[in-house]
Design a protein around this motif. Structure first.
Motif, PDB file in Angstrom:
ATOM      1  N   VAL A 189       0.855  -1.206   0.000  1.00 51.45           N
ATOM      2  CA  VAL A 189       0.000   0.000   0.000  1.00 51.45           C
ATOM      3  C   VAL A 189       0.887   1.251   0.000  1.00 51.45           C
ATOM      4  O   VAL A 189       0.576   2.257  -0.643  1.00 51.45           O
ATOM      5  N   ARG A 190       2.015   1.177   0.683  1.00 54.26           N
ATOM      6  CA  ARG A 190       2.942   2.311   0.756  1.00 54.26           C
ATOM      7  C   ARG A 190       3.448   2.679  -0.642  1.00 54.26           C
ATOM      8  O   ARG A 190       3.620   3.838  -0.975  1.00 54.26           O
ATOM      9  N   ARG A 191       3.672   1.680  -1.479  1.00 53.79           N
ATOM     10  CA  ARG A 191       4.220   1.920  -2.825  1.00 53.79           C
ATOM     11  C   ARG A 191       3.146   2.215  -3.875  1.00 53.79           C
ATOM     12  O   ARG A 191       3.458   2.545  -5.008  1.00 53.79           O
ATOM     13  N   ALA A 192       1.870   2.076  -3.501  1.00 58.47           N
ATOM     14  CA  ALA A 192       0.808   2.136  -4.513  1.00 58.47           C
ATOM     15  C   ALA A 192       0.505   3.558  -4.970  1.00 58.47           C
ATOM     16  O   ALA A 192       0.599   4.515  -4.203  1.00 58.47           O
ATOM     17  N   ASP A 193       0.143   3.693  -6.266  1.00 55.49           N
ATOM     18  CA  ASP A 193      -0.391   4.949  -6.798  1.00 55.49           C
ATOM     19  C   ASP A 193      -1.911   4.939  -6.731  1.00 55.49           C
ATOM     20  O   ASP A 193      -2.543   5.983  -6.754  1.00 55.49           O
ATOM     21  N   LEU A 194      -2.469   3.730  -6.723  1.00 58.55           N
ATOM     22  CA  LEU A 194      -3.929   3.609  -6.766  1.00 58.55           C
ATOM     23  C   LEU A 194      -4.370   2.344  -6.033  1.00 58.55           C
ATOM     24  O   LEU A 194      -3.805   1.263  -6.242  1.00 58.55           O
ATOM     25  N   LEU A 195      -5.380   2.508  -5.175  1.00 59.02           N
ATOM     26  CA  LEU A 195      -6.032   1.363  -4.530  1.00 59.02           C
ATOM     27  C   LEU A 195      -7.371   1.154  -5.230  1.00 59.02           C
ATOM     28  O   LEU A 195      -8.129   2.110  -5.409  1.00 59.02           O
ATOM     29  N   VAL A 196      -7.647  -0.078  -5.623  1.00 55.01           N
ATOM     30  CA  VAL A 196      -8.940  -0.393  -6.237  1.00 55.01           C
ATOM     31  C   VAL A 196      -9.615  -1.455  -5.371  1.00 55.01           C
ATOM     32  O   VAL A 196      -9.141  -2.586  -5.280  1.00 55.01           O
ATOM     33  N   CYS A 197     -10.706  -1.051  -4.700  1.00 55.89           N
ATOM     34  CA  CYS A 197     -11.343  -1.939  -3.730  1.00 55.89           C
ATOM     35  C   CYS A 197     -12.850  -1.947  -3.953  1.00 55.89           C
ATOM     36  O   CYS A 197     -13.384  -1.097  -4.659  1.00 55.89           O
ATOM     37  N   SER A 198     -13.521  -2.921  -3.336  1.00 55.98           N
ATOM     38  CA  SER A 198     -14.978  -2.969  -3.453  1.00 55.98           C
ATOM     39  C   SER A 198     -15.603  -1.788  -2.734  1.00 55.98           C
ATOM     40  O   SER A 198     -16.535  -1.161  -3.222  1.00 55.98           O
ATOM     41  N   GLY A 199     -15.112  -1.497  -1.527  1.00 55.77           N
ATOM     42  CA  GLY A 199     -15.705  -0.425  -0.734  1.00 55.77           C
ATOM     43  C   GLY A 199     -17.001  -0.885  -0.094  1.00 55.77           C
ATOM     44  O   GLY A 199     -17.216  -2.089   0.087  1.00 55.77           O
ATOM     45  N   ALA A 200     -17.873   0.071   0.225  1.00 56.42           N
ATOM     46  CA  ALA A 200     -19.122  -0.198   0.939  1.00 56.42           C
ATOM     47  C   ALA A 200     -18.851  -1.087   2.158  1.00 56.42           C
ATOM     48  O   ALA A 200     -19.605  -2.007   2.454  1.00 56.42           O
ATOM     49  N   GLU A 201     -17.750  -0.802   2.794  1.00 54.24           N
ATOM     50  CA  GLU A 201     -17.371  -1.451   4.063  1.00 54.24           C
ATOM     51  C   GLU A 201     -16.994  -2.919   3.941  1.00 54.24           C
ATOM     52  O   GLU A 201     -16.824  -3.593   4.956  1.00 54.24           O
ATOM     53  N   LEU A 202     -16.830  -3.446   2.732  1.00 58.79           N
ATOM     54  CA  LEU A 202     -16.400  -4.846   2.622  1.00 58.79           C
ATOM     55  C   LEU A 202     -15.056  -5.048   3.320  1.00 58.79           C
ATOM     56  O   LEU A 202     -14.846  -6.029   4.015  1.00 58.79           O
ATOM     57  N   GLU A 203     -14.148  -4.066   3.151  1.00 58.20           N
ATOM     58  CA  GLU A 203     -12.787  -4.223   3.678  1.00 58.20           C
ATOM     59  C   GLU A 203     -12.596  -3.478   4.996  1.00 58.20           C
ATOM     60  O   GLU A 203     -11.461  -3.232   5.405  1.00 58.20           O
ATOM     61  N   VAL A 204     -13.719  -3.122   5.644  1.00 57.26           N
ATOM     62  CA  VAL A 204     -13.625  -2.256   6.831  1.00 57.26           C
ATOM     63  C   VAL A 204     -12.784  -2.889   7.952  1.00 57.26           C
ATOM     64  O   VAL A 204     -12.179  -2.188   8.761  1.00 57.26           O
TER      65      VAL A 204
END
Ligand code: ZN
Length: 301
Positions: A70-85
């Motif tokens: 995550v430290r090296r990332a330019d972009l995070l692509v996630c489901s959201g809507a609290e799936l990864e909360v």
């Protein structure tokens, strides 16, 4: 002298080329988004997926190796809507990468791009481990997926404008192939319309909504809670009254509860891939839908 001059120019040019070919570093929370980002980004992006099809994306261990990614990332692509909360906010905090925090251009939530099913009118703890922002399992509706692909392609262009034409042509190619496939899927899936299917978790709401499959019950008495003997007895009684065609569970869920209910009712228990990598030959989003429909049609002809 001249030769040295040209050599210096050449080396400078090499340096500039090196800078311009730096690829976008994408951290995808789930395999479906890793696959979509790869399809849309092609050779201009490098992708790391935080989870595989064998893991429950609701709960993973936020390992140090993931923090580094995550430290090296330019972009995070996630489901959201609290799936990864349960794990992503912690990774974001620990990584100290401001570019990919919520609200930044380097943070992309798929579920935010579409209308979500199952937004509860009110939320309290008695409802179980509920998704308060609506159901996050949005990748199993092919129409919503196209909307998400469009938004993700725009995001790639924003982050990497020098390759805008590359991203545009890849998106156009994906869209035309997806629309073709969608026609085929809709044609072959007709027998599934109105079928009653029992689920393990609410992973299938978007798929069922698209195919007009009726959810005949859930192995989880409340979202996120394990099934119980008492709950299975209730389900069995309900299924005697009104039978179902299958009991589905994902590659990452234990088949135990589904098999038990199958023994009690004689209804087939069926594992579905759920995401890319969740079955043999399921190597991208196209084969994910192909295989899902193929397996459903085998038990619900
Ligand atoms: Zn869920």
């Amino acid at each position: 002298m001249n030769r040295t001059y040209y050599l210096v120019l050449f080396l400078l040019g090499m340096g500039l080329t090196q800078v311009s070919v730096a690829k976008l570093n994408i951290f995808a929370c789930e395999p479906e988004w890793a696959s979509l980002a790869k399809t849309l980004g092609g050779d201009q992006v490098t992708i790391t997926a935080a989870t595989t099809a064998h893991q429950d994306p609701h709960r993973i261990e936020p390992r140090p190796s993931l923090i580094a990614k995550v430290r090296r990332a330019d972009l995070l692509v996630c489901s959201g809507a609290e799936l990864e909360v349960g794990w992503l906010p912690m990774l974001q905090r620990q990584a100290g990468n401001r570019k990919v925090l919520p609200g930044q251009v380097g943070y992309f939530e798929a579920a935010e791009q579409v209308e979500r099913l199952g937004i509860p009118k009110q939320v309290d703890r008695s409802m179980g481990d509920i998704h308060a922002s609506g159901n996050p399992h949005v990748h199993l509706d092919p129409n919503r997926l196209l909307t998400i692909a469009s938004a993700l392609s725009e995001r790639l262009k924003t982050l990497d404008p020098s390759n805008a034409a590359h991203y545009r042509s890849r998106f156009d190619d994906f869209t035309s192939r997806w629309r073709q496939a969608l026609k085929r899927w809709q044609r072959i899936a007709k027998p599934l319309k109105g079928a009653r299917v029992v689920v393990h978790h609410q992973d299938w709401d978007y798929l069922f909504d698209w195919l007009q499959i009726v959810k005949a019950g859930s192995l989880e008495p409340k979202p996120g809670l394990p099934t119980s003997a008492g709950h299975l007895v209730k389900l069995r009684q309900a299924l005697i009254q009104e039978p179902a065609g299958a009991i589905v569970y994902t590659h990452y869920q234990s088949p135990k509860a589904a098999n038990r209910l199958s023994q009690l009712t004689g209804i087939a228990a069926l594992e579905l891939p759920y995401t890319v990598g969740g079955g043999e030959g399921v190597t991208d989003l196209f084969s994910l839908y192909d295989e899902t429909l193929k397996r459903l049609l085998k038990v619900i002809p």
